[in-house]
Motif scaffolding. Structure first.
Motif: not given
Length: 166
Positions: A34, A135-136, A153-154, A157, A159, A166
């Motif tokens: 990202s 991740s999300c 998803g990503r 992150t 979270n 997300c």
């Protein structure tokens, strides 16, 4: 759904992606983080997808790990399960790109691991696994159509825990 403790801890989230047998299965990771750093993805596990060890019960389970090339940090792991016709080139240590073919969807015998009765139930199972920086997933309803470049998803992150949208 949280099934595996693939690297000593439970997955963040998982999803079944349905496609008739013979559909191409590719690496789920993109090329950049990202923040724009390039990513290297390596195959870290290749083994039968089911505890029986029999490929007829659920195909291959291919584990991937994505690392940030700028920092060297692992930003995410994923297991792709129920892969059929895995190419011989997909072995532990292999570097793969975002469109690298891991195999294809298959139809396996009904077992405790793969409870499918027809071709329309054929699927891959994707699990995203991280110890921190969870991740999300992108929330979608059951039966939502996915295109070749649909983000699901990503990883990497911030979270605070697993199973978060997300």
């Amino acid at each position: 759904m949280r099934l595996f403790a693939a690297v000593g801890y439970l997955n963040d989230w998982s999803v079944d992606i349905y496609q008739n047998p013979g559909a191409t299965v590719v690496s789920p990771f993109g090329r950049k983080t990202s923040t724009g750093s390039s990513v290297t993805v390596r195959v870290v596990t290749v083994r039968p997808g089911c505890a029986t060890g029999n490929l007829a019960d659920g195909g291959w389970r291919i584990g991937l790990e994505a690392s940030d090339n700028a920092t060297g940090a692992v930003v995410g792991r994923a297991d792709v399960m129920h892969v059929d016709r895995k190419p011989a080139s997909i072995t532990v240590g292999t570097t793969v790109g975002p469109w690298t073919r891991l195999g294809q969807t298959g139809r396996f015998r009904y077992s405790s691991c793969y409870q499918v009765n027809g071709d329309t139930g054929a699927h891959i199972h994707l699990e995203v696994i991280n110890r921190a920086k969870y991740s999300c997933y992108i929330a979608r309803g059951a039966g939502a159509g996915l295109g070749d470049e649909t983000v699901i998803g990503r990883v990497g992150t911030l979270n605070p825990g697993p199973q978060q949208a997300c």
